[in-house]
Motif scaffolding. Structure first.
Motif, PDB file in Angstrom:
ATOM      1  N   TRP A 179       0.962  -1.156   0.001  1.00  0.00           N
ATOM      2  CA  TRP A 179       0.069   0.120   0.021  1.00  0.00           C
ATOM      3  C   TRP A 179       0.901   1.244   0.005  1.00  0.00           C
ATOM      4  O   TRP A 179       0.548   2.141  -0.894  1.00  0.00           O
ATOM      5  CB  TRP A 179      -0.958   0.050   1.091  1.00  0.00           C
ATOM      6  CG  TRP A 179      -1.699   1.139   1.395  1.00  0.00           C
ATOM      7  CD1 TRP A 179      -1.863   2.265   2.075  1.00  0.00           C
ATOM      8  CD2 TRP A 179      -3.134   1.463   0.766  1.00  0.00           C
ATOM      9  NE1 TRP A 179      -2.756   3.084   2.009  1.00  0.00           N
ATOM     10  CE2 TRP A 179      -3.568   2.460   1.080  1.00  0.00           C
ATOM     11  CE3 TRP A 179      -3.590   0.567  -0.516  1.00  0.00           C
ATOM     12  CZ2 TRP A 179      -4.699   3.178   0.554  1.00  0.00           C
ATOM     13  CZ3 TRP A 179      -4.945   1.156  -0.686  1.00  0.00           C
ATOM     14  CH2 TRP A 179      -5.663   2.230  -0.335  1.00  0.00           C
ATOM     15  N   ASN A 180       1.769   1.354   0.703  1.00  0.00           N
ATOM     16  CA  ASN A 180       2.769   2.330   0.839  1.00  0.00           C
ATOM     17  C   ASN A 180       3.750   2.700  -0.222  1.00  0.00           C
ATOM     18  O   ASN A 180       4.185   3.546  -0.346  1.00  0.00           O
ATOM     19  CB  ASN A 180       3.605   2.207   2.159  1.00  0.00           C
ATOM     20  CG  ASN A 180       2.943   3.096   3.074  1.00  0.00           C
ATOM     21  OD1 ASN A 180       2.702   4.054   3.639  1.00  0.00           O
ATOM     22  ND2 ASN A 180       2.057   2.105   3.951  1.00  0.00           N
ATOM     23  N   LEU A 181       3.694   1.697  -1.244  1.00  0.00           N
ATOM     24  CA  LEU A 181       4.513   1.685  -2.488  1.00  0.00           C
ATOM     25  C   LEU A 181       3.818   2.763  -3.325  1.00  0.00           C
ATOM     26  O   LEU A 181       4.750   3.625  -4.140  1.00  0.00           O
ATOM     27  CB  LEU A 181       4.719   0.551  -3.221  1.00  0.00           C
ATOM     28  CG  LEU A 181       5.491  -0.554  -2.710  1.00  0.00           C
ATOM     29  CD1 LEU A 181       5.585  -1.612  -3.530  1.00  0.00           C
ATOM     30  CD2 LEU A 181       6.777  -0.065  -2.162  1.00  0.00           C
ATOM     31  N   PHE A 182       2.485   3.048  -3.103  1.00  0.00           N
ATOM     32  CA  PHE A 182       1.800   4.077  -3.846  1.00  0.00           C
ATOM     33  C   PHE A 182       2.285   5.286  -3.410  1.00  0.00           C
ATOM     34  O   PHE A 182       2.321   6.368  -4.395  1.00  0.00           O
ATOM     35  CB  PHE A 182       0.270   3.942  -3.520  1.00  0.00           C
ATOM     36  CG  PHE A 182      -0.528   2.879  -4.170  1.00  0.00           C
ATOM     37  CD1 PHE A 182      -0.728   2.594  -5.597  1.00  0.00           C
ATOM     38  CD2 PHE A 182      -1.046   1.916  -3.387  1.00  0.00           C
ATOM     39  CE1 PHE A 182      -1.265   1.810  -6.178  1.00  0.00           C
ATOM     40  CE2 PHE A 182      -1.871   0.642  -3.982  1.00  0.00           C
ATOM     41  CZ  PHE A 182      -1.825   0.744  -5.367  1.00  0.00           C
ATOM     42  N   SER A 183       2.607   5.600  -2.350  1.00  0.00           N
ATOM     43  CA  SER A 183       3.345   6.941  -1.849  1.00  0.00           C
ATOM     44  C   SER A 183       4.481   7.150  -2.711  1.00  0.00           C
ATOM     45  O   SER A 183       4.851   8.467  -3.005  1.00  0.00           O
ATOM     46  CB  SER A 183       3.561   6.895  -0.439  1.00  0.00           C
ATOM     47  OG  SER A 183       2.435   6.463   0.185  1.00  0.00           O
TER      48      SER A 183
END
Length: 195
Positions: free
Chosen positions: A99-103
């Motif tokens: 999910w945090n790869l989107f950031s």
């Protein structure tokens, strides 16, 4: 600030993919090292209830802040995705990392659009490897789901108010609301919109 509207080249996609893989590696390589505290257990239990058909309007108790308050329910719904696959919390931790790869990708997009290709790559690489960002992408916790929404809030703000794109203005505050639904303290970002 300049606007770089040229489409990315294949080499840029390869560099970004490499940075994202590096970011994923940092986030999952010590997956079980973080302790499983009360907040993580409460968030996990809320997500497991969602997988069983519960539709909570409030989240679990906010143990790290004040045990009389309740967290918003959005993280329970998001964490229901990995918990519907497995009850193993490591799967939910991998979900947090992914999910945090989107950031990282959004940081790249902002850097590239307003400062150029090189700065876009640099900001993505720094975000992918920054120790605090890595640790915050490694375990189950409500605030750890907020980063993509925060980055989208910044991106829609720049598009909407700096570039006068109406669709981004429409999305700007709802994206902030999603970040706040991950953790109420993110309401402190609202003055950015006024600026």
């Amino acid at each position: 600030m300049k606007h770089n509207h040229s489409p990315p080249r294949l080499s840029e996609y390869l560099v970004l993919a490499t940075i994202l893989l590096l970011g994923l590696f940092f986030r999952v390589r010590q997956l079980g090292d973080d302790p499983f505290f009360q907040d993580q257990a409460a968030t996990s239990m809320g997500a497991l209830r969602v997988t069983k058909g519960s539709w909570p309007l409030v989240g679990p108790m906010a143990f790290s802040f004040d045990s009389t308050l309740r967290d918003p329910p959005l993280p329970s719904y998001l964490y229901a995705i990995p918990f519907s696959i497995s009850g193993d919390p490591r799967v939910a931790r991998i979900f947090t990392a992914l999910w945090n790869l989107f950031s990282i990708a959004i940081a790249y997009k902002i850097g590239r659009r307003y400062f150029g290709r090189g700065p876009g790559v640099l900001v993505a690489a720094l975000y992918a490897s920054h120790p605090t960002a890595v640790v915050a992408s490694r375990f189950i916790w409500n605030p750890n789901l907020a980063a993509p929404f925060v980055m989208l809030y910044v991106h829609t703000g720049l598009l909407g108010y700096y570039e006068s794109k109406s669709y981004a203005r429409v999305l700007h505050l709802p994206v902030l609301a999603l970040a706040i639904l991950c953790h109420p303290s993110l309401s402190l970002l609202a003055p950015i919109t006024l600026l």
